[in-house]
Design an enzyme around this catalytic site. Structure first.
Site, mmCIF file in Angstrom:
data_model
loop_
_atom_site.group_PDB
_atom_site.id
_atom_site.type_symbol
_atom_site.label_atom_id
_atom_site.label_comp_id
_atom_site.label_asym_id
_atom_site.label_seq_id
_atom_site.Cartn_x
_atom_site.Cartn_y
_atom_site.Cartn_z
ATOM 1 N N ASP A 262 0.873 -1.198 0.000
ATOM 2 C CA ASP A 262 0.000 0.000 0.000
ATOM 3 C C ASP A 262 0.890 1.222 0.000
ATOM 4 O O ASP A 262 1.666 1.469 0.893
ATOM 5 C CB ASP A 262 -0.942 0.026 1.162
ATOM 6 C CG ASP A 262 -1.934 -1.112 1.054
ATOM 7 O OD1 ASP A 262 -2.701 -1.064 0.089
ATOM 8 O OD2 ASP A 262 -1.903 -1.997 1.897
ATOM 9 N N THR A 263 0.600 1.978 -1.024
ATOM 10 C CA THR A 263 1.655 2.844 -1.494
ATOM 11 C C THR A 263 1.041 3.977 -2.286
ATOM 12 O O THR A 263 -0.090 3.888 -2.722
ATOM 13 C CB THR A 263 2.584 2.000 -2.397
ATOM 14 O OG1 THR A 263 3.095 0.928 -1.617
ATOM 15 C CG2 THR A 263 3.706 2.774 -3.000
ATOM 16 N N VAL A 264 1.806 5.048 -2.526
ATOM 17 C CA VAL A 264 1.384 6.063 -3.483
ATOM 18 C C VAL A 264 2.396 6.120 -4.615
ATOM 19 O O VAL A 264 3.597 6.086 -4.392
ATOM 20 C CB VAL A 264 1.221 7.461 -2.850
ATOM 21 C CG1 VAL A 264 0.004 7.493 -1.940
ATOM 22 C CG2 VAL A 264 2.469 7.900 -2.090
ATOM 23 N N MET B 265 0.856 1.233 -8.127
ATOM 24 C CA MET B 265 1.221 0.933 -6.743
ATOM 25 C C MET B 265 0.455 -0.281 -6.223
ATOM 26 O O MET B 265 -0.536 -0.711 -6.818
ATOM 27 C CB MET B 265 0.920 2.146 -5.870
ATOM 28 C CG MET B 265 -0.556 2.503 -5.835
ATOM 29 S SD MET B 265 -0.892 4.146 -5.169
ATOM 30 C CE MET B 265 -0.745 5.155 -6.631
ATOM 31 N N SER C 294 5.996 4.999 0.293
ATOM 32 C CA SER C 294 5.124 4.024 0.952
ATOM 33 C C SER C 294 5.496 3.767 2.398
ATOM 34 O O SER C 294 6.656 3.854 2.791
ATOM 35 C CB SER C 294 5.198 2.702 0.180
ATOM 36 O OG SER C 294 4.446 1.698 0.817
#
Length: 549
Positions: free
Chosen positions: A359-361, A443, A378
């Site tokens: 889980d990330t941008v 992502m 992230s």
């Protein structure tokens, strides 16, 4: 607007977004406020590096369940004047006091619990931001961080999908973690449309704006991080933080048809996408229906083979010698390609032998000069550990969970070592002259290289525009599950599901909010003849692409 009974009521229909076009700069991210900050930097005379760091900081404020100062970052920077690609590794290392022997003594012989303080590695994001801005940027750090400081101080309206996953993080991590309540409102996550203020984070950002990365890795902020980690039972020290540094690495690339696809080298998993593309370029994907069983079968099998090698070989290259050149050779790609049966799924997938004989941008920006930055930031698993350094307003990552506890594995935990990392940005250039083609990223854990493969083949083999490439339904191979279940997004034809199942693929159909499994991407493509930029933003997120006026 905050009283909908289900977030699905915000998204009752499939997205029908138009691709965004522009003639100057462009930015794309999973939060509109971050995109606005990027465009603001371009309007102030900044370039792609300035805009990317401003976007990273705003995302840290507005999407703390995905990213923040407690996490890591990676970036690929394209310098238009030289047509060179530079790779920034902003990932942190394991504490010096954390050893396999220590873990075994405490009963952790095979794995750590996902939110244990021992999974906290040194947060590398702050140094990464500062180093990118210092090397390539034009603006001061104070100017770059001004939008994020203002948003943290005065508050921002929380976006719908962000609110949904923030609440999930509240239930899973923040309510149970030390100081996690700093990121909640009376024990709950902010609702969609509710204004959330984070004055503690604003204070941290103000110190970084004044003193640079030293403000984060030394002094009161560093002391708050260490005191909190040790209170929670971890072993991070002030020395671990003070010793941290980003690295500038030589990026990896493979030629895919007439283009060159670039990824950061290990310890990131970008190598996985390159391995799969190297295999797939030997097939005529363009001759197959994009969502047909035959097309998806080839892509799924190529990714299974690529992940088998990734899990075997990817580790911190400062600690082990990695056979990257052999893995990316044409000979090895042909060997792996030959193992794919045209009508039957591989029952067992093993790593190859390249040396024989997640889980990330994600966000991207292209400026008026043609410079581009493809960047990812992230925490991992949402809020990471959920542990918040007292008075700081950000949670600490749990990237150390990706270390192997097998002492014989290349990715085995060692003090001061970087773990296998899932977050990966990508860039694509024209193979003949390295002119920019696109900044690309998707992502989401182990979905990321799978997303890269799917959107790049959509752009290259099928000629789709960026928005259409992101809108297309995706698959996700559950590479860490026994049997490698294949999740297929709603929109993939029923006949394809049935045919893939008949080939031996264990299939699951995913719809609704669970579509987050398929990641969230952004793409900015540059037309080499006109210079026009074409941008797309994933409908599975809250964001957008926006062109500079």
């Amino acid at each position: 607007m905050g009283n909908f009974s289900s977030l699905n009521e915000f998204m009752p229909y499939p997205s029908r977004r138009s691709v965004v076009v522009g003639t100057r700069g462009m930015a794309a991210a999973s939060q509109p406020l971050a995109v606005a900050a990027g465009i603001q930097m371009l309007e102030q005379g900044g370039n792609a590096a300035d805009a990317a760091v401003a976007m990273a900081a705003v995302l840290a404020v507005t999407e703390p369940g995905s990213t923040g100062l407690g996490g890591d970052c990676f970036a690929l920077y394209y310098e238009a004047s030289t047509r060179q690609v530079y790779a920034l590794n902003g990932s942190g290392r394991a504490p010096r006091a954390l050893t396999l022997e220590r873990l075994h003594r405490e009963g952790f012989s095979t794995e750590l619990p996902p939110f244990h303080p021992y999974t906290i590695t040194v947060p590398g994001a702050c140094a990464g931001w500062c180093d990118l801005a210092e090397r390539f940027g034009r603006l001061s750090l104070a100017a770059i961080l001004e939008p994020s400081i203002e948003l943290a101080e005065r508050g921002f309206a929380v976006a719908p999908l962000t609110a949904h996953f923030w609440q999930r993080g509240a239930e899973v991590q923040l309510r149970h973690a030390l100081n996690g309540g700093e990121l909640l409102i009376e024990g709950r996550a902010p609702r969609a449309g509710e204004v959330f203020r984070n004055p503690n984070l604003a204070g941290v950002l103000q110190q970084i704006a004044l003193k640079g990365k030293k403000a984060f890795y030394e002094g009161p902020i560093a002391e708050a991080i260490v005191d909190t980690v040790q209170e929670a039972g971890g072993c991070l020290t002030l020395e671990d933080l003070a010793e941290h540094s980003s690295t500038w690495d030589k990026p990896l690339s493979v030629t895919y048809h007439h283009l060159k696809v670039w990824e950061c080298p290990p310890n990131g998993q970008g190598l996985t996408a390159l391995l799969a593309l190297n295999i797939l370029k030997g097939f005529d994907l363009a001759a197959l229906e994009p969502l047909s069983a035959q097309r998806l079968h080839l892509e799924i099998e190529a990714l299974r083979l690529a992940f088998a090698d990734a899990f075997r070989f990817i580790a911190d290259p400062a600690w082990v010698d990695l056979p990257v050149e052999a893995l990316l050779s044409e000979t090895y790609a042909a060997e792996r390609r030959a193992s794919i049966h045209p009508q039957q799924a591989l029952m067992q997938v093993s790593p190859g032998e390249p040396l024989k004989g997640s889980d990330t941008v994600y966000f991207c920006v292209v400026d008026e000069m043609g410079n581009a930055c493809s960047m990812v930031n992230s925490n991992y698993m949402g809020f990471g550990t959920g542990i918040v350094p007292r008075g700081c307003g950000f949670s600490l990552q749990n990237r150390g969970l990706n270390f192997s506890l097998d002492p014989t594995h290349p990715n085995a935990l060692q003090p001061g070592k970087r773990p296998y990392h899932t977050i990966i940005p990508a860039l694509v250039t024209h193979a003949e002259d390295d002119a920019l083609f696109a900044a690309v990223g998707v992502m989401g854990g182990y979905m990321q290289p799978q997303g890269h493969v799917q959107v790049i083949t959509a752009l290259v083999d099928d000629g789709l525009d960026p928005q259409s490439a992101l809108d297309r339904p995706r698959f996700c191979v559950q590479v860490q599950e026994p049997g490698g279940r294949v999740a297929l997004e709603e929109g993939i034809p029923k006949q394809t599901l049935e045919s893939l199942s008949a080939m031996g693929h264990p299939i699951e159909r995913i719809s609704g909010m669970e579509r987050a499994l398929f990641g969230r991407g952004q793409i900015i493509l540059r037309d080499r003849e006109s210079g026009v930029l074409w941008g797309g933003s994933d409908p599975r997120a809250d964001g957008c692409a926006l062109a500079q006026i």
